[in-house]
Scaffold this motif. Structure first.
Motif, mmCIF file in Angstrom:
data_model
loop_
_atom_site.group_PDB
_atom_site.id
_atom_site.type_symbol
_atom_site.label_atom_id
_atom_site.label_comp_id
_atom_site.label_asym_id
_atom_site.label_seq_id
_atom_site.Cartn_x
_atom_site.Cartn_y
_atom_site.Cartn_z
ATOM 1 N N GLU A 294 47.475 94.474 -73.789
ATOM 2 C CA GLU A 294 46.663 95.191 -72.807
ATOM 3 C C GLU A 294 45.463 95.884 -73.454
ATOM 4 O O GLU A 294 44.412 96.054 -72.813
ATOM 5 N N ALA A 295 45.593 96.265 -74.720
ATOM 6 C CA ALA A 295 44.496 96.947 -75.401
ATOM 7 C C ALA A 295 43.486 95.975 -76.008
ATOM 8 O O ALA A 295 42.405 96.406 -76.438
ATOM 9 N N ASP A 296 43.810 94.684 -76.037
ATOM 10 C CA ASP A 296 42.915 93.698 -76.650
ATOM 11 C C ASP A 296 42.063 93.035 -75.569
ATOM 12 O O ASP A 296 42.595 92.469 -74.616
ATOM 13 N N PRO A 328 39.318 79.549 -79.292
ATOM 14 C CA PRO A 328 39.025 80.519 -80.358
ATOM 15 C C PRO A 328 39.510 81.929 -80.035
ATOM 16 O O PRO A 328 40.018 82.633 -80.911
ATOM 17 N N SER A 329 39.381 82.346 -78.772
ATOM 18 C CA SER A 329 39.866 83.672 -78.393
ATOM 19 C C SER A 329 41.376 83.750 -78.511
ATOM 20 O O SER A 329 41.926 84.779 -78.938
ATOM 21 N N ALA A 330 42.081 82.675 -78.130
ATOM 22 C CA ALA A 330 43.534 82.662 -78.241
ATOM 23 C C ALA A 330 43.971 82.748 -79.704
ATOM 24 O O ALA A 330 44.947 83.434 -80.032
ATOM 25 N N PHE A 331 43.269 82.060 -80.581
ATOM 26 C CA PHE A 331 43.624 82.122 -81.997
ATOM 27 C C PHE A 331 43.442 83.532 -82.543
ATOM 28 O O PHE A 331 44.319 84.065 -83.244
ATOM 29 N N ASP A 332 42.311 84.165 -82.235
ATOM 30 C CA ASP A 332 42.087 85.533 -82.712
ATOM 31 C C ASP A 332 43.098 86.503 -82.108
ATOM 32 O O ASP A 332 43.593 87.409 -82.798
ATOM 33 N N LEU A 333 43.422 86.324 -80.827
ATOM 34 C CA LEU A 333 44.392 87.207 -80.182
ATOM 35 C C LEU A 333 45.757 87.083 -80.837
ATOM 36 O O LEU A 333 46.452 88.100 -81.061
ATOM 37 N N CYS A 335 46.390 86.257 -83.920
ATOM 38 C CA CYS A 335 46.330 86.901 -85.233
ATOM 39 C C CYS A 335 46.398 88.424 -85.099
ATOM 40 O O CYS A 335 47.103 89.093 -85.884
ATOM 41 N N HIS A 336 45.689 88.989 -84.126
ATOM 42 C CA HIS A 336 45.695 90.443 -83.948
ATOM 43 C C HIS A 336 47.105 90.949 -83.638
ATOM 44 O O HIS A 336 47.586 91.931 -84.240
ATOM 45 N N ILE A 337 47.767 90.300 -82.703
ATOM 46 C CA ILE A 337 49.101 90.759 -82.290
ATOM 47 C C ILE A 337 50.106 90.534 -83.413
ATOM 48 O O ILE A 337 50.978 91.389 -83.668
ATOM 49 N N ARG A 338 50.022 89.406 -84.109
ATOM 50 C CA ARG A 338 50.958 89.137 -85.199
ATOM 51 C C ARG A 338 50.852 90.201 -86.283
ATOM 52 O O ARG A 338 51.864 90.727 -86.774
ATOM 53 N N GLU A 339 49.617 90.533 -86.684
ATOM 54 C CA GLU A 339 49.433 91.540 -87.724
ATOM 55 C C GLU A 339 49.957 92.899 -87.286
ATOM 56 O O GLU A 339 50.621 93.613 -88.063
ATOM 57 N N ALA A 340 49.679 93.273 -86.029
ATOM 58 C CA ALA A 340 50.124 94.596 -85.546
ATOM 59 C C ALA A 340 51.641 94.660 -85.414
ATOM 60 O O ALA A 340 52.253 95.698 -85.723
ATOM 61 N N ILE A 341 52.287 93.588 -84.958
ATOM 62 C CA ILE A 341 53.746 93.585 -84.811
ATOM 63 C C ILE A 341 54.421 93.673 -86.169
ATOM 64 O O ILE A 341 55.425 94.391 -86.345
#
Length: 385
Positions: A294-296, A328-333, A335-341
């Protein structure tokens, strides 16, 4: 007109004390026609530049950019051809090279100018369409068709111009007559020789209408992800994710299965796989992943799922599904969630990370094992029997 020009030239030449050549007037007329063509071309270019300097006109700007060089040669060649047509039959018979040169130059420059005009027409048709956006499917479809038909027309213009160029020579006409007399054999040979070329051309026409691929489509071909960069008459250029170019025959996209991620919709769902310990709090991961999505701004709020999809003797597989507007947006999303989790589990729930357990048995000591609850008497009797 020719007689008047001859009399004027004789008067001028005699005035300066020279004896005129009988063909001098003809050559002067040709030189004057070429100079007139160059002068009118220069004048038109200056007028165009003056107009663009005071008011920007997109059409004039495109014409000036793409037609200026070709026009510099075409208009003088036109005046040169007109000058040869005004010559007398005697001059043409004495100097056939001038007449033939005028025809060839005008034909070549006309082909050049026609190809440039087709390019300008294509740019005028597609200038209002933005193909950089995956969501603009109709625009990319239209641009693909326009570019393909422009290449078809360019090929036809070159073939027709080359044919006219051959017909302008007497020897080529004889060759053409001899070919026509053996048209049956030649047609069979050409059919076998041009089978691949005709197949590519038909495949290109099929792609232009059926739209299996369009410009800037995201595709997976030969186990490589990339985008369609060019669709030519015989091949397709795919720009891969690492900026390499994969060049494939256009028949590949008709005969071989491939993935098109933007065929009807550019949105895509991405999966994040986590391999964790059995002590992992699934509900905490679900809440954290929901808050991260929700924050991304890359999340399009269409798909969000957190599930345990598999188990192994030592870990569980947790899959997080999120959707985005394009690949491309799905790939970046993801990566963001994986790193944060991963950071969340490391800091808040370190027991969730994969662990290897080893149980050591000390000698001489009884290691407590699983206990068996007491059975009722009747059950004991049944077991004894």
């Amino acid at each position: 007109m020719q007689q008047q020009l001859d009399s004027w030239i004789r008067a001028l030449v005699r005035w300066f004390g020279y004896v005129p050549n009988r063909d001098l007037s003809g050559w002067i007329l040709l030189i004057i026609s070429i100079i007139a063509g160059v002068g009118i071309t220069f004048l038109l270019v200056q007028i165009t530049r003056f107009i663009l300097r005071h008011r920007y006109e997109p059409v004039l700007s495109l014409l000036r950019t793409y037609l200026r060089v070709a026009f510099y040669f075409w208009l003088p060649s036109l005046f040169f051809l007109m000058g040869t047509n005004l010559q007398s039959d005697r001059f043409i018979r004495r100097h056939p090279v001038a007449d033939k040169s005028a025809e060839i130059l005008f034909l070549l420059t006309s082909i050049w100018l026609a190809l440039r005009l087709l390019k300008v027409g294509e740019l005028l048709l597609v200038r209002s369409y933005d193909i950089s956006s995956d969501a603009n499917l109709s625009g990319r479809k239209f641009v693909t068709q326009v570019q393909f038909f422009r290449r078809i027309l360019s090929t036809l213009i070159v073939l027709i111009g080359f044919s006219l160029l051959l017909l302008s020579f007497q020897g080529s006409r004889k060759v053409g007559v001899s070919v026509l007399t053996s048209a049956g054999i030649v047609s069979v040979l050409v059919g076998f020789a041009a089978q691949k070329s005709l197949g590519n051309l038909l495949a290109g026409i099929q792609i232009a209408f059926s739209q299996q691929i369009r410009l800037d489509d995201a595709v997976v071909v030969e186990n490589e992800w990339g985008r369609i960069e060019e669709i030519n008459l015989t091949n397709v250029v795919v720009r891969l994710w690492d900026r390499r170019r994969l060049i494939l025959p256009i028949t590949y996209f008709v005969e071989t299965p491939f993935q098109n991620w933007t065929r009807s919709d550019a949105t895509i769902t991405g999966a994040i796989m986590l391999y964790l310990d059995y002590n992992t709090p699934i509900e905490a991961i679900r809440e954290k992943a929901k808050a991260l999505a929700e924050a991304d701004p890359l999340w399009n709020q269409q798909v969000f799922v957190v599930q345990v999809t598999d188990t192994t003797p030592t870990s569980i597989a947790v899959r997080i599904l999120v959707s985005a507007n394009d690949a491309p947006s799905a790939f970046d999303l993801r990566c963001h969630i994986r790193e944060a989790i991963i950071a969340f589990l490391r800091d808040e729930h370190p027991e969730s990370l994969p662990q290897s357990r080893v149980i050591l048995h000390e000698s001489g000591r009884n290691v407590p094992g699983p206990t068996i609850a007491a059975q009722p008497p009747e059950n004991n009797q049944n077991l004894n029997t």
